[in-house]
Write an enzyme that holds these catalytic residues in place. Structure first.
Site, mmCIF file in Angstrom:
data_model
loop_
_atom_site.group_PDB
_atom_site.id
_atom_site.type_symbol
_atom_site.label_atom_id
_atom_site.label_comp_id
_atom_site.label_asym_id
_atom_site.label_seq_id
_atom_site.Cartn_x
_atom_site.Cartn_y
_atom_site.Cartn_z
ATOM 1 N N GLU A 227 41.777 18.621 -21.890
ATOM 2 C CA GLU A 227 41.233 18.271 -23.184
ATOM 3 C C GLU A 227 41.668 18.951 -24.748
ATOM 4 O O GLU A 227 40.883 19.682 -25.164
ATOM 5 C CB GLU A 227 39.680 18.354 -23.243
ATOM 6 C CG GLU A 227 39.036 17.422 -22.259
ATOM 7 C CD GLU A 227 37.584 17.698 -22.141
ATOM 8 O OE1 GLU A 227 37.082 18.075 -22.949
ATOM 9 O OE2 GLU A 227 36.863 17.113 -21.233
ATOM 10 N N GLU A 408 36.997 13.968 -14.752
ATOM 11 C CA GLU A 408 35.654 14.499 -15.142
ATOM 12 C C GLU A 408 34.885 13.090 -15.388
ATOM 13 O O GLU A 408 35.169 12.290 -16.264
ATOM 14 C CB GLU A 408 35.486 15.341 -16.408
ATOM 15 C CG GLU A 408 36.296 16.784 -16.140
ATOM 16 C CD GLU A 408 36.185 17.649 -17.376
ATOM 17 O OE1 GLU A 408 35.195 17.277 -18.069
ATOM 18 O OE2 GLU A 408 36.809 18.634 -17.497
HETATM 19 O O1 IFM Z 1 32.102 21.464 -19.291
HETATM 20 C C1 IFM Z 1 32.752 20.471 -19.881
HETATM 21 C C2 IFM Z 1 34.365 20.703 -19.124
HETATM 22 O O2 IFM Z 1 34.590 22.088 -19.513
HETATM 23 C C3 IFM Z 1 35.115 19.899 -20.231
HETATM 24 N N1 IFM Z 1 34.864 18.624 -20.566
HETATM 25 C C4 IFM Z 1 33.334 18.089 -20.656
HETATM 26 C C5 IFM Z 1 32.540 18.953 -19.747
HETATM 27 C C6 IFM Z 1 31.080 18.536 -20.152
HETATM 28 O O3 IFM Z 1 30.859 19.236 -21.603
#
Ligand code: IFM
Length: 500
Positions: A227, A408
């Site tokens: 990210e 994710e």
């Molecule tokens: O916890 C985070 C992760 O580290 C990166 N993506 C979003 C998740 C939730 O906020």
């Protein structure tokens, strides 16, 4: 910088505010706690459903959708969020150590010093993964465990930890998926300019090379930068993530250097091995006009540029989106920093794209945003599963048949421990509905090969500390005991059935 851009920045700042207070007892947390782990998970899958206290009612769990054979069912974590052991085995400080130890920066002053102590309990966690039936596990490597100051000879004890983790996964028939950078930049490199410095991209490539040479082929899938947008927006625009700056000009310079670092790491992997695959890990937000009309359409288009195309076009098309560059202006630090050849490095061919989907964004004609759907405990997250379908199909439409993995997807819920059980039906519904959207995308021809729940375990949610619980597995922070939630039992069934 346009009014629209400023609105964009303000909105993100507003999203960072939230109301709850921290409840975690992190300091002095026991490292000898009992674990409610494998046995609990296995017994919950007892063939006699009537005797199963975690039984999920049929209507909630069965949609009759089967996934392709061999689909990769997984879960994800990151180093600073779970490892703890902040000062052990030669680990150096990262920007998140500095940030979390700065008063007022995290909820309740929480830090990752102990986190969920995965560094010491990884065997327990590996057993839990096996009991879940995971086929793939995504974790990240802490740069400052490998190079305490971000440069020089790698720290063998740091490499050994990840070697043990990878071997433990392989022994359990779980495919490792490793992210090289999940936000924990060595503090020494931050002191030398951090991602505002072009040099840091080259230090990252050296670090990546050390890791590839130590672990390379044992890890079939590598992800470069997690990210980059979150580093840009949270770390440099709004300052509620490390390193805590509020500097729009620096933010997009950082975006370019993160993209450059990604490209350099792709080349480093190619030099080290031809066997593993590699790609970026991008959090992508589908952007929709909040109202009808040309103005909202135009504002949405630019918003999408900052949220998505800045990171996608550079990797897959070898160019930054012109509307974003125009909006930043020719004198912006980012535009001035782009050198001949940089986009060629950034667009070095990748093997896959890791997509992280959490929320849609609705854009008003003036470039503001509105909420359209209910939010989770994380107020920035609107729950809209169709957004996942839209993003997956859009990627294929705009960027071709690049293999995709969802690395994710998840939400925080207000979980409480009741004896030895944690009931989180909201997570089951969320995951089921998003998996249905993923299934629809596959049926439409999207080459989606795997899916990872965020997260395997409750963990340190950055500036939110330990208040939000994102895990399939509950962590009782005072004892660090692990308790699979009802959603973990449900997910085990999904994996066993290869469907929902
Ligand atoms: O916890 C985070 C992760 O580290 C990166 N993506 C979003 C998740 C939730 O906020």
């Amino acid at each position: 910088m346009s009014v629209l851009t400023r609105r964009h920045l303000l909105r993100r700042a507003a999203l960072s505010a939230s109301a709850a207070t921290a409840a975690r007892v992190s300091a002095g947390a026991s490292t000898t706690a009992a674990v409610v782990g494998s046995a609990a998970l296995a017994s919950a899958c007892d063939p006699d459903p009537e005797s199963d206290p975690n039984r999920v009612p049929e209507p909630e769990s069965r949609l009759g959708l089967r996934f392709p054979d061999g689909f990769g069912w997984g879960a994800a974590t990151s180093a600073y969020q779970i490892e703890g052991a902040a000062k052990e085995d030669g680990r150096g400080e990262s920007v998140w150590d500095t940030f979390s130890h700065t008063p007022g920066k995290t909820r309740g002053g929480d830090t990752g010093d102990v986190a969920v102590d995965h560094y010491h309990r990884y065997e327990t966690d590996l057993d839990l993964m096996r009991e879940l039936g995971l086929r793939t596990y995504r974790f990240s490597i802490s740069w400052s465990r490998i190079q305490a100051d971000g440069t020089g000879t790698p720290n063998q004890r740091g490499l050994d930890f990840y070697r043990r983790l990878v071997d433990g996964l392989l022994a359990r028939d779980i495919a490792p998926m490793a992210t090289l950078f999940h936000w924990d930049l060595p503090q020494s490199l931050q002191d030398a300019g951090g991602w505002e410095s072009r040099e840091v991209a080259y230090r990252f490539a050296e670090y990546a090379d050390h890791v590839f040479r130590a672990l390379g082929e044992s890890v079939p899938v590598w992800l470069t930068i997690n990210e980059p947008k979150t580093v840009v927006q949270n770390g440099y625009l709004h300052g509620h993530h490390a390193p805590g700056h509020r500097d729009p000009a620096a933010a997009y310079l950082v975006a370019h250097h993160l993209q450059l670092a990604h490209g350099l790491a792709v080349s480093a992997l190619r030099a080290a091995t031809a066997k593993s695959r590699i790609g970026p890990a991008l959090n992508l937000h589908p952007c929709y006009p909040a109202v009808e009309g040309a103005e909202a359409e135009a504002a949405t288009r630019l918003y999408d540029g900052y949220e998505n195309r800045l990171y996608l076009d550079s990797v897959f098309k070898g160019s930054y989106p012109v509307d974003v560059l125009d909006d930043l202006g020719p004198d912006s630090r980012m535009v001035r920093a782009i050198r001949d050849g940089d986009l060629k490095i950034i667009s070095a061919p990748v093997d896959l794209l890791a997509v992280q989907y959490y929320t849609p964004i609705y854009v008003t004609p003036s470039g503001g945003t509105v909420r359209r759907w209910p939010t989770s405990e994380a107020t920035w997250q609107q729950i809209y599963p169709d957004g996942m379908y839209d993003m997956l199909t859009r990627i294929q439409r705009d960027y071709g048949d690049v293999p995709l993995t969802i690395t994710e997807n998840g939400l925080p819920t207000a979980d409480t421990l009741d004896g030895d059980t944690v009931d989180d039906p909201g997570r089951i519904t969320f995951l089921r509905d998003h998996l249905a959207a993923a299934h629809r995308a596959i049926a439409a021809g999207v080459p989606l090969e795997s899916y990872h729940v965020w997260s395997l375990l409750d963990n340190f949610e950055w500036n939110e500390g330990y208040e939000q619980r994102w895990g399939l597995i509950y962590v009782d922070y005072p004892t660090l005991r692990r308790i699979p939630k009802r959603s973990a039992h449900w997910y085990r069934r999904v994996i066993a059935d290869n469907g929902i």
